[in-house]
Write a protein that holds these residues in place. Structure first.
Motif, PDB file in Angstrom:
ATOM      1  N   THR A   1       0.876  13.399   2.304  1.00  0.00           N
ATOM      2  CA  THR A   1       0.719  12.267   3.211  1.00  0.00           C
ATOM      3  C   THR A   1      -0.563  12.270   4.267  1.00  0.00           C
ATOM      4  O   THR A   1      -0.781  13.428   4.936  1.00  0.00           O
ATOM      5  CB  THR A   1       2.042  12.040   4.201  1.00  0.00           C
ATOM      6  OG1 THR A   1       3.310  12.378   3.194  1.00  0.00           O
ATOM      7  CG2 THR A   1       2.085  10.717   4.775  1.00  0.00           C
ATOM      8  N   ILE A   2      -1.412  11.172   3.946  1.00  0.00           N
ATOM      9  CA  ILE A   2      -2.498  11.232   4.869  1.00  0.00           C
ATOM     10  C   ILE A   2      -2.215  10.126   6.310  1.00  0.00           C
ATOM     11  O   ILE A   2      -1.718   9.222   6.150  1.00  0.00           O
ATOM     12  CB  ILE A   2      -3.575  10.376   4.191  1.00  0.00           C
ATOM     13  CG1 ILE A   2      -3.981  11.330   2.963  1.00  0.00           C
ATOM     14  CG2 ILE A   2      -4.790  10.322   4.869  1.00  0.00           C
ATOM     15  CD1 ILE A   2      -5.019  10.701   1.984  1.00  0.00           C
ATOM     16  N   LYS A   3      -2.399  11.050   7.371  1.00  0.00           N
ATOM     17  CA  LYS A   3      -2.158  10.516   8.558  1.00  0.00           C
ATOM     18  C   LYS A   3      -3.271  10.024   9.292  1.00  0.00           C
ATOM     19  O   LYS A   3      -3.006   8.885  10.279  1.00  0.00           O
ATOM     20  CB  LYS A   3      -1.230  11.562   9.386  1.00  0.00           C
ATOM     21  CG  LYS A   3       0.097  12.013   8.754  1.00  0.00           C
ATOM     22  CD  LYS A   3       0.691  12.700   9.691  1.00  0.00           C
ATOM     23  CE  LYS A   3       2.130  13.188   8.841  1.00  0.00           C
ATOM     24  NZ  LYS A   3       2.593  14.619   9.204  1.00  0.00           N
ATOM     25  N   ASN A   4      -4.361  10.635   9.287  1.00  0.00           N
ATOM     26  CA  ASN A   4      -5.497  10.170  10.133  1.00  0.00           C
ATOM     27  C   ASN A   4      -6.764   9.766   9.660  1.00  0.00           C
ATOM     28  O   ASN A   4      -7.858  10.043   9.964  1.00  0.00           O
ATOM     29  CB  ASN A   4      -5.940  11.749  10.729  1.00  0.00           C
ATOM     30  CG  ASN A   4      -4.667  12.421  11.569  1.00  0.00           C
ATOM     31  OD1 ASN A   4      -4.248  11.717  12.428  1.00  0.00           O
ATOM     32  ND2 ASN A   4      -4.604  13.654  11.084  1.00  0.00           N
TER      33      ASN A   4
ATOM     34  N   SER B   1      -8.190   2.294   2.352  1.00  0.00           N
ATOM     35  CA  SER B   1      -7.375   2.159   3.398  1.00  0.00           C
ATOM     36  C   SER B   1      -6.007   1.196   3.071  1.00  0.00           C
ATOM     37  O   SER B   1      -4.952   1.742   3.646  1.00  0.00           O
ATOM     38  CB  SER B   1      -8.298   1.124   4.472  1.00  0.00           C
ATOM     39  OG  SER B   1      -7.362   0.275   5.254  1.00  0.00           O
ATOM     40  N   GLN B   2      -6.081   0.474   2.060  1.00  0.00           N
ATOM     41  CA  GLN B   2      -5.034  -0.194   1.482  1.00  0.00           C
ATOM     42  C   GLN B   2      -4.235   0.625   0.729  1.00  0.00           C
ATOM     43  O   GLN B   2      -2.789   0.595   1.033  1.00  0.00           O
ATOM     44  CB  GLN B   2      -5.468  -1.481   0.734  1.00  0.00           C
ATOM     45  CG  GLN B   2      -6.122  -2.442   1.487  1.00  0.00           C
ATOM     46  CD  GLN B   2      -6.650  -3.797   0.509  1.00  0.00           C
ATOM     47  OE1 GLN B   2      -6.421  -3.759  -0.486  1.00  0.00           O
ATOM     48  NE2 GLN B   2      -7.459  -4.654   1.152  1.00  0.00           N
ATOM     49  N   ILE B   3      -4.548   1.768   0.101  1.00  0.00           N
ATOM     50  CA  ILE B   3      -3.938   2.489  -0.610  1.00  0.00           C
ATOM     51  C   ILE B   3      -3.024   3.541   0.202  1.00  0.00           C
ATOM     52  O   ILE B   3      -1.778   3.591   0.244  1.00  0.00           O
ATOM     53  CB  ILE B   3      -4.486   3.351  -1.521  1.00  0.00           C
ATOM     54  CG1 ILE B   3      -5.331   2.476  -2.654  1.00  0.00           C
ATOM     55  CG2 ILE B   3      -3.865   4.624  -2.121  1.00  0.00           C
ATOM     56  CD1 ILE B   3      -6.290   3.085  -3.419  1.00  0.00           C
ATOM     57  N   ILE B   4      -3.587   3.824   1.281  1.00  0.00           N
ATOM     58  CA  ILE B   4      -2.953   4.942   2.215  1.00  0.00           C
ATOM     59  C   ILE B   4      -2.014   4.238   3.149  1.00  0.00           C
ATOM     60  O   ILE B   4      -1.050   4.579   3.449  1.00  0.00           O
ATOM     61  CB  ILE B   4      -4.093   5.397   3.242  1.00  0.00           C
ATOM     62  CG1 ILE B   4      -4.935   6.347   2.336  1.00  0.00           C
ATOM     63  CG2 ILE B   4      -3.611   6.239   4.415  1.00  0.00           C
ATOM     64  CD1 ILE B   4      -6.127   7.036   3.268  1.00  0.00           C
ATOM     65  N   ALA B   5      -2.296   2.730   3.593  1.00  0.00           N
ATOM     66  CA  ALA B   5      -1.389   1.757   4.154  1.00  0.00           C
ATOM     67  C   ALA B   5      -0.005   1.756   3.406  1.00  0.00           C
ATOM     68  O   ALA B   5       1.059   1.739   3.643  1.00  0.00           O
ATOM     69  CB  ALA B   5      -1.888   0.774   4.700  1.00  0.00           C
TER      70      ALA B   5
ATOM     71  N   GLU C   1       3.885   3.270   3.908  1.00  0.00           N
ATOM     72  CA  GLU C   1       5.064   2.512   4.123  1.00  0.00           C
ATOM     73  C   GLU C   1       6.456   2.926   3.270  1.00  0.00           C
ATOM     74  O   GLU C   1       7.293   2.355   3.546  1.00  0.00           O
ATOM     75  CB  GLU C   1       4.753   0.864   3.368  1.00  0.00           C
ATOM     76  CG  GLU C   1       3.806   0.099   4.387  1.00  0.00           C
ATOM     77  CD  GLU C   1       3.501  -1.178   3.743  1.00  0.00           C
ATOM     78  OE1 GLU C   1       3.961  -1.566   2.695  1.00  0.00           O
ATOM     79  OE2 GLU C   1       2.455  -1.809   4.268  1.00  0.00           O
ATOM     80  N   LYS C   2       6.009   3.954   2.291  1.00  0.00           N
ATOM     81  CA  LYS C   2       7.030   4.346   1.376  1.00  0.00           C
ATOM     82  C   LYS C   2       8.099   5.132   2.208  1.00  0.00           C
ATOM     83  O   LYS C   2       7.577   5.727   2.887  1.00  0.00           O
ATOM     84  CB  LYS C   2       6.690   4.830   0.054  1.00  0.00           C
ATOM     85  CG  LYS C   2       6.105   3.941  -0.884  1.00  0.00           C
ATOM     86  CD  LYS C   2       5.412   4.642  -2.050  1.00  0.00           C
ATOM     87  CE  LYS C   2       4.603   3.765  -2.870  1.00  0.00           C
ATOM     88  NZ  LYS C   2       3.937   4.557  -3.955  1.00  0.00           N
TER      89      LYS C   2
END
Lengths: 48, 382
Positions: free
Chosen positions: A2-5, A39-43, A47-48
Protein backbone atom coordinates in the motif's frame (compact mmCIF):
# COMPACT_ATOMS: atom_id res chain seq x y z
CA UNK A 1 2.28 -2.88 -1.02
CA UNK A 2 0.00 0.00 0.00
CA UNK A 3 1.40 3.36 -1.03
CA UNK A 4 0.72 6.06 1.54
CA UNK A 5 3.03 8.92 0.69
CA UNK A 6 2.57 9.61 -3.02
CA UNK A 7 2.35 13.18 -4.22
CA UNK A 8 2.13 14.16 -7.89
CA UNK A 9 5.23 15.99 -9.05
CA UNK A 10 4.57 19.45 -10.47
CA UNK A 11 5.86 20.49 -13.87
CA UNK A 12 8.63 22.48 -12.22
CA UNK A 13 9.65 19.47 -10.12
CA UNK A 14 9.66 17.24 -13.19
CA UNK A 15 11.88 19.74 -15.00
CA UNK A 16 14.32 19.73 -12.13
CA UNK A 17 14.29 15.97 -11.58
CA UNK A 18 14.93 15.10 -15.22
CA UNK A 19 17.02 18.19 -16.11
CA UNK A 20 14.51 19.45 -18.69
CA UNK A 21 13.63 22.88 -20.06
CA UNK A 22 10.41 24.30 -21.52
CA UNK A 23 11.78 23.21 -24.92
CA UNK A 24 11.01 19.63 -23.76
CA UNK A 25 7.32 20.49 -23.66
CA UNK A 26 5.95 17.22 -25.10
CA UNK A 27 8.10 15.10 -22.79
CA UNK A 28 6.93 17.22 -19.86
CA UNK A 29 3.30 16.81 -20.98
CA UNK A 30 3.81 13.07 -21.06
CA UNK A 31 5.50 12.96 -17.66
CA UNK A 32 2.65 15.02 -16.22
CA UNK A 33 0.13 12.62 -17.74
CA UNK A 34 2.01 9.70 -16.14
CA UNK A 35 1.88 11.47 -12.76
CA UNK A 36 -1.87 11.95 -13.15
CA UNK A 37 -2.51 8.30 -14.06
CA UNK A 38 -0.31 7.04 -11.23
CA UNK A 39 -2.15 9.31 -8.83
CA UNK A 40 -5.51 7.90 -9.95
CA UNK A 41 -4.31 4.29 -9.64
CA UNK A 42 -2.98 4.88 -6.12
CA UNK A 43 -6.18 6.69 -5.09
CA UNK A 44 -8.29 3.79 -6.36
CA UNK A 45 -6.11 1.27 -4.53
CA UNK A 46 -6.52 3.35 -1.36
CA UNK A 47 -10.30 3.15 -1.60
CA UNK A 48 -10.28 -0.66 -1.54
CA UNK B 1 -11.67 -6.37 -54.34
CA UNK B 2 -10.47 -3.38 -52.32
CA UNK B 3 -6.84 -2.62 -51.66
CA UNK B 4 -6.78 -3.96 -48.10
CA UNK B 5 -8.33 -7.22 -49.27
CA UNK B 6 -5.80 -7.50 -52.11
CA UNK B 7 -2.83 -6.84 -49.84
CA UNK B 8 -4.08 -9.21 -47.15
CA UNK B 9 -4.61 -11.81 -49.88
CA UNK B 10 -0.93 -11.61 -50.85
CA UNK B 11 0.06 -12.61 -47.33
CA UNK B 12 -2.69 -15.16 -46.92
CA UNK B 13 -1.33 -16.88 -50.04
CA UNK B 14 2.16 -17.01 -48.50
CA UNK B 15 1.02 -18.43 -45.19
CA UNK B 16 -1.04 -21.09 -46.97
CA UNK B 17 1.80 -22.01 -49.37
CA UNK B 18 0.14 -20.67 -52.47
CA UNK B 19 1.73 -18.36 -54.98
CA UNK B 20 0.46 -14.79 -54.49
CA UNK B 21 -0.37 -12.37 -57.31
CA UNK B 22 3.01 -10.75 -56.77
CA UNK B 23 5.82 -10.56 -54.21
CA UNK B 24 4.47 -8.75 -51.13
CA UNK B 25 6.36 -5.68 -49.93
CA UNK B 26 7.08 -5.02 -46.26
CA UNK B 27 9.60 -2.22 -46.69
CA UNK B 28 9.64 0.28 -43.88
CA UNK B 29 11.58 2.93 -42.01
CA UNK B 30 11.80 3.82 -38.34
CA UNK B 31 9.90 6.66 -36.64
CA UNK B 32 13.26 8.45 -36.29
CA UNK B 33 13.62 8.43 -40.09
CA UNK B 34 10.02 9.68 -40.44
CA UNK B 35 10.55 12.54 -37.97
CA UNK B 36 13.83 13.57 -39.56
CA UNK B 37 12.36 13.40 -43.06
CA UNK B 38 9.49 15.66 -41.99
CA UNK B 39 11.89 18.19 -40.46
CA UNK B 40 10.66 17.58 -36.93
CA UNK B 41 12.88 17.91 -33.87
CA UNK B 42 13.72 14.36 -32.80
CA UNK B 43 14.69 15.58 -29.36
CA UNK B 44 11.38 17.35 -28.76
CA UNK B 45 8.73 15.81 -30.99
CA UNK B 46 9.25 12.05 -30.48
CA UNK B 47 7.13 12.39 -27.33
CA UNK B 48 4.14 14.02 -29.05
CA UNK B 49 1.49 11.57 -30.29
CA UNK B 50 0.18 14.14 -32.77
CA UNK B 51 3.61 15.10 -34.19
CA UNK B 52 4.50 11.41 -34.51
CA UNK B 53 1.23 10.75 -36.29
CA UNK B 54 1.87 13.64 -38.70
CA UNK B 55 5.39 12.37 -39.44
CA UNK B 56 4.17 8.80 -39.95
CA UNK B 57 1.29 9.93 -42.16
CA UNK B 58 3.60 12.13 -44.22
CA UNK B 59 6.16 9.39 -44.96
CA UNK B 60 3.54 6.65 -45.35
CA UNK B 61 2.01 8.56 -48.25
CA UNK B 62 5.39 8.23 -50.00
CA UNK B 63 6.18 4.56 -49.27
CA UNK B 64 3.78 2.27 -51.08
CA UNK B 65 4.39 -0.83 -48.98
CA UNK B 66 1.76 -3.54 -48.38
CA UNK B 67 2.02 -3.18 -44.61
CA UNK B 68 2.32 -0.02 -42.51
CA UNK B 69 5.88 1.11 -43.17
CA UNK B 70 6.85 2.92 -39.97
CA UNK B 71 8.10 1.06 -36.91
CA UNK B 72 8.77 2.46 -33.44
CA UNK B 73 12.22 1.52 -32.13
CA UNK B 74 12.30 3.92 -29.20
CA UNK B 75 10.22 3.82 -26.06
CA UNK B 76 11.72 6.80 -24.32
CA UNK B 77 9.61 7.88 -21.36
CA UNK B 78 9.89 4.65 -19.32
CA UNK B 79 13.67 4.67 -19.83
CA UNK B 80 13.87 8.27 -18.63
CA UNK B 81 11.79 7.56 -15.52
CA UNK B 82 13.68 4.38 -14.62
CA UNK B 83 17.09 5.87 -15.40
CA UNK B 84 17.83 2.94 -17.69
CA UNK B 85 21.51 2.20 -18.27
CA UNK B 86 20.87 0.23 -21.46
CA UNK B 87 18.52 2.71 -23.19
CA UNK B 88 20.28 6.04 -23.07
CA UNK B 89 19.30 9.09 -25.10
CA UNK B 90 22.07 10.86 -27.00
CA UNK B 91 22.24 14.66 -27.37
CA UNK B 92 20.52 14.39 -30.76
CA UNK B 93 17.52 12.57 -29.27
CA UNK B 94 18.55 9.20 -30.72
CA UNK B 95 18.46 6.26 -28.30
CA UNK B 96 21.71 4.36 -27.74
CA UNK B 97 22.20 0.90 -26.21
CA UNK B 98 25.53 0.72 -24.34
CA UNK B 99 27.20 -2.67 -23.89
CA UNK B 100 26.56 -2.81 -20.13
CA UNK B 101 26.74 -5.96 -17.98
CA UNK B 102 24.71 -5.74 -14.76
CA UNK B 103 25.94 -9.19 -13.70
CA UNK B 104 29.56 -10.02 -12.80
CA UNK B 105 31.16 -13.22 -14.08
CA UNK B 106 31.52 -14.42 -10.48
CA UNK B 107 27.77 -14.19 -9.83
CA UNK B 108 26.60 -17.34 -11.63
CA UNK B 109 26.04 -19.18 -8.31
CA UNK B 110 23.61 -16.46 -7.16
CA UNK B 111 21.92 -16.51 -10.58
CA UNK B 112 21.54 -20.30 -10.49
CA UNK B 113 20.58 -20.67 -6.83
CA UNK B 114 17.84 -18.04 -6.83
CA UNK B 115 16.87 -16.98 -10.34
CA UNK B 116 13.86 -14.85 -9.30
CA UNK B 117 15.73 -12.93 -6.62
CA UNK B 118 18.72 -12.42 -8.87
CA UNK B 119 16.45 -11.01 -11.57
CA UNK B 120 15.18 -8.40 -9.11
CA UNK B 121 18.77 -7.46 -8.36
CA UNK B 122 19.55 -7.16 -12.08
CA UNK B 123 16.50 -4.93 -12.56
CA UNK B 124 17.83 -2.64 -9.83
CA UNK B 125 21.27 -2.48 -11.41
CA UNK B 126 19.87 -1.79 -14.87
CA UNK B 127 17.89 1.23 -13.66
CA UNK B 128 19.48 3.97 -11.59
CA UNK B 129 16.12 5.27 -10.31
CA UNK B 130 15.47 1.83 -8.80
CA UNK B 131 18.96 1.66 -7.31
CA UNK B 132 18.65 5.13 -5.78
CA UNK B 133 15.13 4.76 -4.35
CA UNK B 134 15.38 5.65 -0.64
CA UNK B 135 12.86 3.01 0.48
CA UNK B 136 10.49 0.28 -0.70
CA UNK B 137 7.63 2.73 -1.22
CA UNK B 138 9.64 5.05 -3.48
CA UNK B 139 10.77 2.01 -5.46
CA UNK B 140 7.16 0.83 -5.85
CA UNK B 141 6.05 4.31 -7.03
CA UNK B 142 8.90 4.51 -9.57
CA UNK B 143 8.03 1.06 -10.93
CA UNK B 144 4.38 2.09 -11.20
CA UNK B 145 5.39 5.23 -13.12
CA UNK B 146 7.44 3.08 -15.52
CA UNK B 147 4.53 0.66 -15.97
CA UNK B 148 2.09 3.49 -16.72
CA UNK B 149 4.54 5.17 -19.13
CA UNK B 150 5.05 1.85 -20.95
CA UNK B 151 1.30 1.30 -21.31
CA UNK B 152 0.86 4.87 -22.59
CA UNK B 153 3.59 4.30 -25.19
CA UNK B 154 1.93 1.13 -26.49
CA UNK B 155 -1.46 2.83 -26.58
CA UNK B 156 0.05 5.73 -28.54
CA UNK B 157 1.75 3.52 -31.13
CA UNK B 158 -1.30 1.24 -31.43
CA UNK B 159 -3.53 4.25 -32.01
CA UNK B 160 -1.21 5.63 -34.71
CA UNK B 161 -1.02 2.21 -36.35
CA UNK B 162 -4.81 1.82 -36.35
CA UNK B 163 -5.34 5.24 -37.97
CA UNK B 164 -2.64 4.61 -40.58
CA UNK B 165 -3.83 1.08 -41.39
CA UNK B 166 -7.34 2.36 -41.90
CA UNK B 167 -6.33 5.37 -43.99
CA UNK B 168 -3.94 3.49 -46.30
CA UNK B 169 -5.71 0.12 -46.32
CA UNK B 170 -2.68 -1.92 -45.33
CA UNK B 171 -2.61 -5.66 -44.79
CA UNK B 172 -2.37 -6.39 -41.09
CA UNK B 173 -0.82 -9.77 -41.68
CA UNK B 174 1.90 -9.95 -39.13
CA UNK B 175 0.69 -9.01 -35.71
CA UNK B 176 3.16 -9.67 -32.94
CA UNK B 177 2.72 -12.31 -30.28
CA UNK B 178 5.64 -10.72 -28.47
CA UNK B 179 9.42 -10.79 -28.75
CA UNK B 180 11.56 -13.55 -27.28
CA UNK B 181 15.31 -13.96 -27.40
CA UNK B 182 17.06 -17.27 -27.74
CA UNK B 183 18.22 -18.21 -24.20
CA UNK B 184 21.94 -17.67 -24.81
CA UNK B 185 21.23 -14.32 -26.50
CA UNK B 186 19.16 -13.43 -23.45
CA UNK B 187 22.12 -14.21 -21.17
CA UNK B 188 24.20 -11.83 -23.24
CA UNK B 189 21.62 -9.05 -23.68
CA UNK B 190 20.21 -8.80 -20.20
CA UNK B 191 22.93 -10.09 -17.90
CA UNK B 192 26.47 -10.44 -19.16
CA UNK B 193 26.83 -8.30 -22.33
CA UNK B 194 28.05 -9.46 -25.71
CA UNK B 195 31.70 -9.83 -24.77
CA UNK B 196 31.00 -11.08 -21.25
CA UNK B 197 28.80 -13.97 -22.38
CA UNK B 198 31.31 -15.09 -25.02
CA UNK B 199 34.20 -14.99 -22.50
CA UNK B 200 32.17 -16.98 -19.96
CA UNK B 201 31.77 -19.85 -22.43
CA UNK B 202 35.45 -20.62 -22.12
CA UNK B 203 36.01 -19.75 -18.47
CA UNK B 204 32.92 -21.19 -16.76
CA UNK B 205 31.05 -23.39 -19.25
CA UNK B 206 29.11 -25.46 -16.71
CA UNK B 207 27.73 -22.37 -15.01
CA UNK B 208 26.76 -20.87 -18.36
CA UNK B 209 24.90 -24.03 -19.28
CA UNK B 210 23.01 -24.01 -15.98
CA UNK B 211 22.09 -20.34 -16.41
CA UNK B 212 20.91 -20.80 -20.00
CA UNK B 213 18.83 -23.78 -18.84
CA UNK B 214 17.04 -21.55 -16.31
CA UNK B 215 16.39 -18.84 -18.91
CA UNK B 216 15.09 -21.43 -21.34
CA UNK B 217 12.71 -22.92 -18.74
CA UNK B 218 11.42 -19.44 -18.00
CA UNK B 219 10.83 -18.77 -21.73
CA UNK B 220 9.02 -22.10 -22.08
CA UNK B 221 6.72 -21.20 -19.17
CA UNK B 222 5.96 -17.84 -20.80
CA UNK B 223 4.84 -19.66 -23.95
CA UNK B 224 2.04 -21.26 -21.93
CA UNK B 225 0.68 -17.88 -20.91
CA UNK B 226 0.54 -16.37 -24.41
CA UNK B 227 -2.89 -15.90 -26.00
CA UNK B 228 -4.16 -18.25 -28.70
CA UNK B 229 -2.53 -17.28 -32.01
CA UNK B 230 -4.47 -16.08 -35.05
CA UNK B 231 -3.36 -16.27 -38.69
CA UNK B 232 -0.28 -14.16 -39.25
CA UNK B 233 0.45 -13.72 -35.55
CA UNK B 234 4.03 -14.57 -34.82
CA UNK B 235 6.58 -14.57 -32.02
CA UNK B 236 9.49 -12.38 -33.08
CA UNK B 237 12.96 -13.79 -32.39
CA UNK B 238 15.95 -11.70 -33.43
CA UNK B 239 19.01 -14.00 -33.30
CA UNK B 240 22.11 -12.14 -32.14
CA UNK B 241 25.14 -14.17 -31.09
CA UNK B 242 25.08 -17.46 -33.00
CA UNK B 243 27.26 -16.30 -35.87
CA UNK B 244 29.91 -14.96 -33.50
CA UNK B 245 30.42 -18.42 -31.97
CA UNK B 246 32.49 -21.44 -33.00
CA UNK B 247 30.21 -24.19 -34.25
CA UNK B 248 31.14 -26.45 -31.32
CA UNK B 249 30.06 -23.71 -28.87
CA UNK B 250 26.94 -22.94 -30.91
CA UNK B 251 26.00 -26.60 -30.83
CA UNK B 252 26.39 -26.84 -27.08
CA UNK B 253 25.30 -23.46 -25.67
CA UNK B 254 23.04 -21.85 -28.26
CA UNK B 255 21.18 -24.23 -30.56
CA UNK B 256 19.65 -26.85 -28.21
CA UNK B 257 17.87 -24.22 -26.11
CA UNK B 258 16.63 -22.30 -29.15
CA UNK B 259 15.43 -25.57 -30.67
CA UNK B 260 13.59 -26.55 -27.51
CA UNK B 261 11.74 -23.23 -27.56
CA UNK B 262 10.79 -23.29 -31.25
CA UNK B 263 9.66 -26.93 -31.02
CA UNK B 264 7.39 -26.17 -28.10
CA UNK B 265 6.03 -23.07 -29.87
CA UNK B 266 5.26 -25.21 -32.92
CA UNK B 267 3.55 -27.85 -30.77
CA UNK B 268 1.22 -25.06 -29.57
CA UNK B 269 0.59 -23.96 -33.15
CA UNK B 270 2.49 -20.72 -32.58
CA UNK B 271 4.37 -19.44 -35.59
CA UNK B 272 7.71 -17.66 -35.52
CA UNK B 273 9.24 -14.63 -37.17
CA UNK B 274 12.96 -15.28 -36.90
CA UNK B 275 15.52 -12.65 -37.87
CA UNK B 276 18.85 -14.32 -38.67
CA UNK B 277 21.19 -11.40 -38.13
CA UNK B 278 24.61 -11.48 -39.82
CA UNK B 279 25.55 -14.45 -42.05
CA UNK B 280 24.05 -17.90 -41.43
CA UNK B 281 25.44 -19.83 -44.41
CA UNK B 282 27.39 -22.30 -42.23
CA UNK B 283 24.33 -23.06 -40.08
CA UNK B 284 21.89 -24.16 -42.80
CA UNK B 285 21.85 -27.76 -41.50
CA UNK B 286 20.52 -26.44 -38.21
CA UNK B 287 18.01 -24.01 -39.69
CA UNK B 288 16.55 -26.89 -41.67
CA UNK B 289 15.40 -28.28 -38.31
CA UNK B 290 13.24 -25.22 -37.52
CA UNK B 291 9.58 -26.31 -37.51
CA UNK B 292 7.79 -25.58 -40.79
CA UNK B 293 5.98 -22.37 -41.66
CA UNK B 294 8.29 -19.90 -39.97
CA UNK B 295 8.94 -16.48 -41.44
CA UNK B 296 12.73 -16.22 -41.58
CA UNK B 297 14.34 -12.87 -42.35
CA UNK B 298 17.99 -12.72 -43.37
CA UNK B 299 20.69 -10.09 -43.31
CA UNK B 300 23.95 -11.17 -45.02
CA UNK B 301 23.15 -14.85 -45.67
CA UNK B 302 23.48 -16.04 -49.28
CA UNK B 303 19.93 -15.80 -50.71
CA UNK B 304 20.54 -18.65 -53.17
CA UNK B 305 21.56 -21.01 -50.39
CA UNK B 306 18.68 -20.01 -48.10
CA UNK B 307 16.11 -20.34 -50.89
CA UNK B 308 17.42 -23.76 -51.84
CA UNK B 309 17.61 -25.14 -48.31
CA UNK B 310 14.69 -23.41 -46.59
CA UNK B 311 12.43 -22.01 -49.28
CA UNK B 312 10.14 -25.03 -49.48
CA UNK B 313 9.18 -25.02 -45.81
CA UNK B 314 9.33 -21.37 -44.77
CA UNK B 315 8.54 -17.85 -45.91
CA UNK B 316 11.75 -15.88 -46.41
CA UNK B 317 12.40 -12.14 -46.41
CA UNK B 318 15.25 -9.64 -46.31
CA UNK B 319 18.60 -10.14 -48.12
CA UNK B 320 18.35 -6.76 -49.87
CA UNK B 321 21.21 -4.63 -48.58
CA UNK B 322 20.17 -1.36 -47.00
CA UNK B 323 23.48 0.00 -48.36
CA UNK B 324 21.96 -0.17 -51.85
CA UNK B 325 19.08 1.98 -50.64
CA UNK B 326 21.64 4.38 -49.23
CA UNK B 327 24.27 4.60 -51.94
CA UNK B 328 23.08 3.29 -55.31
CA UNK B 329 21.57 5.18 -58.22
CA UNK B 330 17.91 4.50 -58.93
CA UNK B 331 18.87 2.37 -61.95
CA UNK B 332 21.37 0.30 -59.96
CA UNK B 333 18.81 -0.11 -57.17
CA UNK B 334 16.20 -1.43 -59.62
CA UNK B 335 18.76 -3.83 -61.14
CA UNK B 336 19.70 -5.20 -57.74
CA UNK B 337 16.05 -5.77 -56.84
CA UNK B 338 15.57 -7.75 -60.06
CA UNK B 339 18.70 -9.83 -59.42
CA UNK B 340 17.45 -10.72 -55.95
CA UNK B 341 13.93 -11.53 -57.13
CA UNK B 342 15.34 -13.84 -59.80
CA UNK B 343 16.78 -15.90 -56.95
CA UNK B 344 14.20 -15.74 -54.19
CA UNK B 345 10.83 -15.09 -55.83
CA UNK B 346 10.27 -18.24 -57.95
CA UNK B 347 7.58 -20.46 -56.43
CA UNK B 348 6.41 -17.80 -53.95
CA UNK B 349 7.38 -17.71 -50.29
CA UNK B 350 9.29 -14.43 -50.31
CA UNK B 351 8.48 -10.99 -48.84
CA UNK B 352 10.54 -8.04 -50.01
CA UNK B 353 12.22 -5.93 -47.33
CA UNK B 354 15.73 -4.63 -46.86
CA UNK B 355 18.12 -6.58 -44.65
CA UNK B 356 17.81 -3.88 -41.99
CA UNK B 357 15.15 -1.22 -41.61
CA UNK B 358 16.52 2.30 -42.21
CA UNK B 359 16.67 3.88 -38.75
CA UNK B 360 17.82 7.40 -39.52
CA UNK B 361 17.45 9.56 -42.61
CA UNK B 362 21.07 8.93 -43.62
CA UNK B 363 20.45 5.16 -43.81
CA UNK B 364 18.48 5.19 -47.10
CA UNK B 365 17.48 7.55 -49.90
CA UNK B 366 13.71 7.78 -50.08
CA UNK B 367 13.85 7.72 -53.89
CA UNK B 368 15.62 4.36 -53.73
CA UNK B 369 13.03 2.95 -51.34
CA UNK B 370 10.36 4.07 -53.82
CA UNK B 371 12.28 2.63 -56.77
CA UNK B 372 12.77 -0.70 -55.03
CA UNK B 373 9.07 -1.00 -54.19
CA UNK B 374 7.94 -0.02 -57.69
CA UNK B 375 10.35 -2.58 -59.15
CA UNK B 376 9.06 -5.35 -56.89
CA UNK B 377 5.47 -4.56 -57.84
CA UNK B 378 6.23 -4.75 -61.53
CA UNK B 379 9.00 -7.34 -61.79
CA UNK B 380 7.71 -9.45 -58.90
CA UNK B 381 4.42 -10.35 -60.55
CA UNK B 382 3.74 -14.07 -60.87
Amino acid sequence: MTIKNFRKMTRAELMERYSLTEEDKYLLDELEAVEEEVSQIIAKEGEK
Amino acid sequence: MDLKEYRTGLYHALWTRQIPDRVPVAQGVDIVYALQYGGYSLLRDQYSAEKCYEAVDNITALIDSDVAPVGFSANGVPAIISGSKINVMGKDGFWQHPNYAPMKDTEYPEFINNFAEFNNLVDMRLNSAYENAKDEEELAITKLRVQVATQRHFKKTASIAARINEKYQFATHERSLGTTLSPFDNLSNRYRSFTGALNDLRRRPEEVLAAVRLICDNNLRRLDTMPEPQEGQRIFMPLHLATFMKESDFKKFWWPFFKEFVDKAASQNRRLFIFCEDKWDRYMDYLEEVPEDAHIMFEYTDPRLAKERLGKNHVLSGFFSVDILKNATKEKCADEVKKLLDIVAPGGGYIFKSDKGPLILGDAKLENIQTAIATVKEYGKY
